[in-house]
Write a protein that holds these residues in place. Structure first.
Motif, short mmCIF file in Angstrom:
data_model
loop_
_atom_site.label_atom_id
_atom_site.label_comp_id
_atom_site.label_asym_id
_atom_site.label_seq_id
_atom_site.Cartn_x
_atom_site.Cartn_y
_atom_site.Cartn_z
N UNK A 190 0.89 -1.17 -0.08
CA UNK A 190 0.11 -0.04 0.01
C UNK A 190 0.83 1.26 -0.07
N UNK A 191 2.00 1.38 0.78
CA UNK A 191 2.96 2.44 0.85
C UNK A 191 3.26 2.52 -0.52
N UNK A 192 3.87 1.52 -1.03
CA UNK A 192 4.63 2.12 -2.41
C UNK A 192 3.52 2.52 -3.43
N UNK A 193 2.37 1.81 -3.37
CA UNK A 193 1.38 2.37 -4.33
C UNK A 193 0.87 3.71 -4.03
N UNK A 194 0.85 4.33 -2.69
CA UNK A 194 0.69 5.64 -2.49
C UNK A 194 1.74 6.43 -2.71
N UNK A 195 3.00 6.11 -2.63
CA UNK A 195 4.20 7.15 -2.91
C UNK A 195 4.23 7.12 -4.39
#
Length: 206
Positions: A190-195
């Motif tokens: 999720x973090x990678x997707x958001x960034x």
């Protein structure tokens, strides 16, 4: 049938990922045993999973050890503060659970809210510490900003983590060997997707 024996077959990719979850869960537990080192351990866990998702790095154990050492100073203090906050809030919730006084009930719900907000912040804080050279203050402010800006994802992570813990504790205890790695993997995905999909970085705030 031939494809089944290829290393890039989905089955073998899944088995490889599960073995990484198992290894990372054991490494996290081992390096968190002194309790106060939980911060560096969580940062190392996140760093290693980022390398795994990028299919880069020098191997799971080496990446974890290197990240643990290189981020030790910066994440030790943060880990102690976060752990202390969790202990205090969980203690408050436990003690106030059956209270009937309105003031104590209010404190009970405030404690729950603060616990949720703290969790939201941690979903972004530790991956950020594993991937940026920002100061602790910058990471704290930016992680809080991201947790509110992407509230739906924060809620999703909170619910998914709580669900995984519930299933592990009450339905499938054997998943405890994989749960830390699995939860962190969901978090990192999720973090990678958001960034990747939002152009948020430290220069947009500071």
């Amino acid at each position: 049938m031939k494809n089944l024996f290829r290393l890039d077959h989905p089955i073998w990719k899944m088995m490889s990922l599960l073995s990484d979850f198992l290894l990372l869960t054991l490494l996290w537990l081992l390096f968190s045993l002194p309790i106060v080192t939980i911060g560096p351990s969580v940062v190392a866990l996140n760093h290693t999973l980022i390398k795994i998702t990028q299919q880069s790095g020098q191997g799971t154990i080496r990446e974890f050890l290197n990240a643990f050492k290189s981020n030790f100073k910066a994440s030790l203090f943060v880990g102690i503060i976060v752990l202390s906050a969790y202990i205090i809030l969980l203690f408050n919730i436990r003690v106030l659970l059956y209270q009937t006084d309105p003031a104590l009930i209010f404190i009970f719900f405030v404690s729950i809210l603060l616990l949720i907000l703290l969790s939201f912040n941690c979903f972004y804080l530790f991956p950020m510490m594993a991937t940026t050279k920002n100061s602790v203050k910058e990471n704290l402010v930016l992680s809080f900003y991201l947790s509110i800006k992407h509230l739906k994802w924060s809620v999703f992570l909170f619910v998914s983590h709580a669900t995984m813990v519930f299933i592990t504790v009450y339905i499938a205890p054997y998943l405890s060997f994989f749960i830390i790695g699995g939860m962190a993997y969901v978090n990192i995905t999720v973090y990678n997707f958001i960034i990747k999909n939002s152009f948020v970085n430290s220069t947009t705030i500071f």
